[in-house]
Design a protein around this motif. Sequence first.
Motif, PDB file in Angstrom:
ATOM      1  N   LYS A 163       0.858  -1.207   0.000  1.00  0.00           N
ATOM      2  CA  LYS A 163       0.000   0.000   0.000  1.00  0.00           C
ATOM      3  C   LYS A 163       0.877   1.234   0.000  1.00  0.00           C
ATOM      4  O   LYS A 163       1.078   1.869   1.029  1.00  0.00           O
ATOM      5  CB  LYS A 163      -0.903   0.005   1.237  1.00  0.00           C
ATOM      6  CG  LYS A 163      -1.656  -1.285   1.462  1.00  0.00           C
ATOM      7  CD  LYS A 163      -2.956  -1.299   0.711  1.00  0.00           C
ATOM      8  CE  LYS A 163      -3.768  -2.512   1.099  1.00  0.00           C
ATOM      9  NZ  LYS A 163      -4.894  -2.765   0.262  1.00  0.00           N
ATOM     10  N   GLN A 164       1.449   1.563  -1.156  1.00  0.00           N
ATOM     11  CA  GLN A 164       2.436   2.633  -1.118  1.00  0.00           C
ATOM     12  C   GLN A 164       1.875   4.014  -1.434  1.00  0.00           C
ATOM     13  O   GLN A 164       2.598   4.989  -1.380  1.00  0.00           O
ATOM     14  CB  GLN A 164       3.632   2.310  -2.016  1.00  0.00           C
ATOM     15  CG  GLN A 164       3.388   2.394  -3.499  1.00  0.00           C
ATOM     16  CD  GLN A 164       3.083   1.042  -4.118  1.00  0.00           C
ATOM     17  OE1 GLN A 164       2.325   0.278  -3.547  1.00  0.00           O
ATOM     18  NE2 GLN A 164       3.659   0.752  -5.260  1.00  0.00           N
ATOM     19  N   SER A 182      -1.408   7.010  -1.040  1.00  0.00           N
ATOM     20  CA  SER A 182      -2.624   7.438  -0.340  1.00  0.00           C
ATOM     21  C   SER A 182      -3.608   7.958  -1.372  1.00  0.00           C
ATOM     22  O   SER A 182      -3.199   8.515  -2.398  1.00  0.00           O
ATOM     23  CB  SER A 182      -2.326   8.585   0.626  1.00  0.00           C
ATOM     24  OG  SER A 182      -1.594   8.123   1.714  1.00  0.00           O
ATOM     25  N   ARG A 183      -4.876   7.772  -1.086  1.00  0.00           N
ATOM     26  CA  ARG A 183      -5.914   8.371  -1.935  1.00  0.00           C
ATOM     27  C   ARG A 183      -6.899   9.101  -1.025  1.00  0.00           C
ATOM     28  O   ARG A 183      -7.417   8.529  -0.068  1.00  0.00           O
ATOM     29  CB  ARG A 183      -6.640   7.322  -2.758  1.00  0.00           C
ATOM     30  CG  ARG A 183      -7.667   7.966  -3.704  1.00  0.00           C
ATOM     31  CD  ARG A 183      -8.449   6.944  -4.520  1.00  0.00           C
ATOM     32  NE  ARG A 183      -7.572   6.088  -5.266  1.00  0.00           N
ATOM     33  CZ  ARG A 183      -7.725   4.763  -5.385  1.00  0.00           C
ATOM     34  NH1 ARG A 183      -8.722   4.165  -4.799  1.00  0.00           N
ATOM     35  NH2 ARG A 183      -6.877   4.048  -6.085  1.00  0.00           N
ATOM     36  N   GLU A 234      -4.230  11.573  -5.239  1.00  0.00           N
ATOM     37  CA  GLU A 234      -3.554  10.320  -4.913  1.00  0.00           C
ATOM     38  C   GLU A 234      -2.066  10.431  -5.234  1.00  0.00           C
ATOM     39  O   GLU A 234      -1.670  11.179  -6.132  1.00  0.00           O
ATOM     40  CB  GLU A 234      -4.196   9.131  -5.642  1.00  0.00           C
ATOM     41  CG  GLU A 234      -4.137   9.256  -7.133  1.00  0.00           C
ATOM     42  CD  GLU A 234      -4.799   8.134  -7.913  1.00  0.00           C
ATOM     43  OE1 GLU A 234      -5.591   7.356  -7.349  1.00  0.00           O
ATOM     44  OE2 GLU A 234      -4.506   8.045  -9.111  1.00  0.00           O
ATOM     45  N   GLN A 294       2.170   9.293   0.244  1.00  0.00           N
ATOM     46  CA  GLN A 294       1.413   9.783   1.401  1.00  0.00           C
ATOM     47  C   GLN A 294       1.813  11.195   1.823  1.00  0.00           C
ATOM     48  O   GLN A 294       0.950  12.050   2.054  1.00  0.00           O
ATOM     49  CB  GLN A 294       1.628   8.825   2.573  1.00  0.00           C
ATOM     50  CG  GLN A 294       0.828   9.194   3.805  1.00  0.00           C
ATOM     51  CD  GLN A 294       1.124   8.279   4.981  1.00  0.00           C
ATOM     52  OE1 GLN A 294       1.792   7.249   4.830  1.00  0.00           O
ATOM     53  NE2 GLN A 294       0.643   8.646   6.137  1.00  0.00           N
ATOM     54  N   ASP A 295       3.133  11.459   1.888  1.00  0.00           N
ATOM     55  CA  ASP A 295       3.556  12.783   2.372  1.00  0.00           C
ATOM     56  C   ASP A 295       3.151  13.884   1.389  1.00  0.00           C
ATOM     57  O   ASP A 295       2.766  14.983   1.804  1.00  0.00           O
ATOM     58  CB  ASP A 295       5.066  12.817   2.646  1.00  0.00           C
ATOM     59  CG  ASP A 295       5.880  12.444   1.423  1.00  0.00           C
ATOM     60  OD1 ASP A 295       5.378  11.684   0.581  1.00  0.00           O
ATOM     61  OD2 ASP A 295       7.015  12.932   1.295  1.00  0.00           O
ATOM     62  N   VAL A 301       0.501  13.798  -0.646  1.00  0.00           N
ATOM     63  CA  VAL A 301      -0.955  13.976  -0.534  1.00  0.00           C
ATOM     64  C   VAL A 301      -1.262  14.846   0.687  1.00  0.00           C
ATOM     65  O   VAL A 301      -2.059  15.790   0.619  1.00  0.00           O
ATOM     66  CB  VAL A 301      -1.673  12.602  -0.426  1.00  0.00           C
ATOM     67  CG1 VAL A 301      -3.141  12.784  -0.044  1.00  0.00           C
ATOM     68  CG2 VAL A 301      -1.560  11.839  -1.744  1.00  0.00           C
ATOM     69  N   GLU A 302      -0.596  14.549   1.797  1.00  0.00           N
ATOM     70  CA  GLU A 302      -0.855  15.319   3.020  1.00  0.00           C
ATOM     71  C   GLU A 302      -0.449  16.784   2.859  1.00  0.00           C
ATOM     72  O   GLU A 302      -1.174  17.687   3.254  1.00  0.00           O
ATOM     73  CB  GLU A 302      -0.108  14.694   4.214  1.00  0.00           C
ATOM     74  CG  GLU A 302      -0.792  13.418   4.672  1.00  0.00           C
ATOM     75  CD  GLU A 302       0.029  12.659   5.703  1.00  0.00           C
ATOM     76  OE1 GLU A 302       1.103  13.155   6.120  1.00  0.00           O
ATOM     77  OE2 GLU A 302      -0.411  11.555   6.076  1.00  0.00           O
ATOM     78  N   LEU A 347      -9.813   8.873   3.346  1.00  0.00           N
ATOM     79  CA  LEU A 347      -8.352   8.854   3.166  1.00  0.00           C
ATOM     80  C   LEU A 347      -7.902   7.418   3.373  1.00  0.00           C
ATOM     81  O   LEU A 347      -8.003   6.890   4.482  1.00  0.00           O
ATOM     82  CB  LEU A 347      -7.676   9.786   4.187  1.00  0.00           C
ATOM     83  CG  LEU A 347      -6.154   9.784   4.198  1.00  0.00           C
ATOM     84  CD1 LEU A 347      -5.570  10.152   2.837  1.00  0.00           C
ATOM     85  CD2 LEU A 347      -5.624  10.748   5.253  1.00  0.00           C
ATOM     86  N   ASN A 394      -5.099   3.989   2.137  1.00  0.00           N
ATOM     87  CA  ASN A 394      -3.866   3.560   1.485  1.00  0.00           C
ATOM     88  C   ASN A 394      -4.225   2.585   0.366  1.00  0.00           C
ATOM     89  O   ASN A 394      -5.078   1.719   0.547  1.00  0.00           O
ATOM     90  CB  ASN A 394      -2.946   2.864   2.492  1.00  0.00           C
ATOM     91  CG  ASN A 394      -2.446   3.837   3.529  1.00  0.00           C
ATOM     92  OD1 ASN A 394      -2.203   5.001   3.230  1.00  0.00           O
ATOM     93  ND2 ASN A 394      -2.313   3.370   4.762  1.00  0.00           N
TER      94      ASN A 394
END
Length: 152
Positions: free
Chosen positions: A8-9, A11-12, A64, A67-68, A70-71, A91, A93
Amino acid sequence: MNAYTSDKQFSRLLYTSALDIECCGEKPAETVRRIAEGAAEQNRLSDLTGSLLFVNGVFIQILEGPQDEVEKAFERICCDFRHVDVRLIDLINVSERLFEGWNMAFLSDDEMSSLALGDELQEIQFLAGVNASQATLQMRSLLDNHSAASKA
Ligand SMILES: Cc1cc2nc3c(=O)[nH]c(=O)nc-3n(C[C@H](O)[C@H](O)[C@H](O)COP(=O)(O)O)c2cc1C
């Protein structure tokens, strides 16, 4: 992959917000188009993909990527005075991108769009409130059917 790595690399993220009509004077469509163009440009630099819909004055956006990133993008978006009432809907993964190739696809219910597109956008607006994953999949299939949302 082993027990110490995850598939799960990415984020969406799905959120909704409303255009702040105070900010855009008499030309809301132009403001919205500028937002969409700026988003695609910025996302190209940040390795982000996704989709931005504008219907009934409401934005529905999927972001997407790593993760960093997207945040960080969502933090910037939350501070943006051009929209209000930002609501994080989902949110998660994920192991792969659903919007590969679209740095920010854009579709709106402006005066140029067909009735059919308007209906589809309204359905997605409804779904975003009740079933985020279904809304996401529907956004993806909408893009397949509309060449206007060309890959950027
Ligand atoms: C509805 C909406 C969607 C946006 N989407 C994105 C986006 O996908 N990516 C992005 O980097 N900025 C997006 N922006 C713009 C950001 O809010 C922000 O203006 C931009 O990232 C530049 O940030 P900075 O001035 O802090 O560098 C969006 C803004 C709005 C109002």
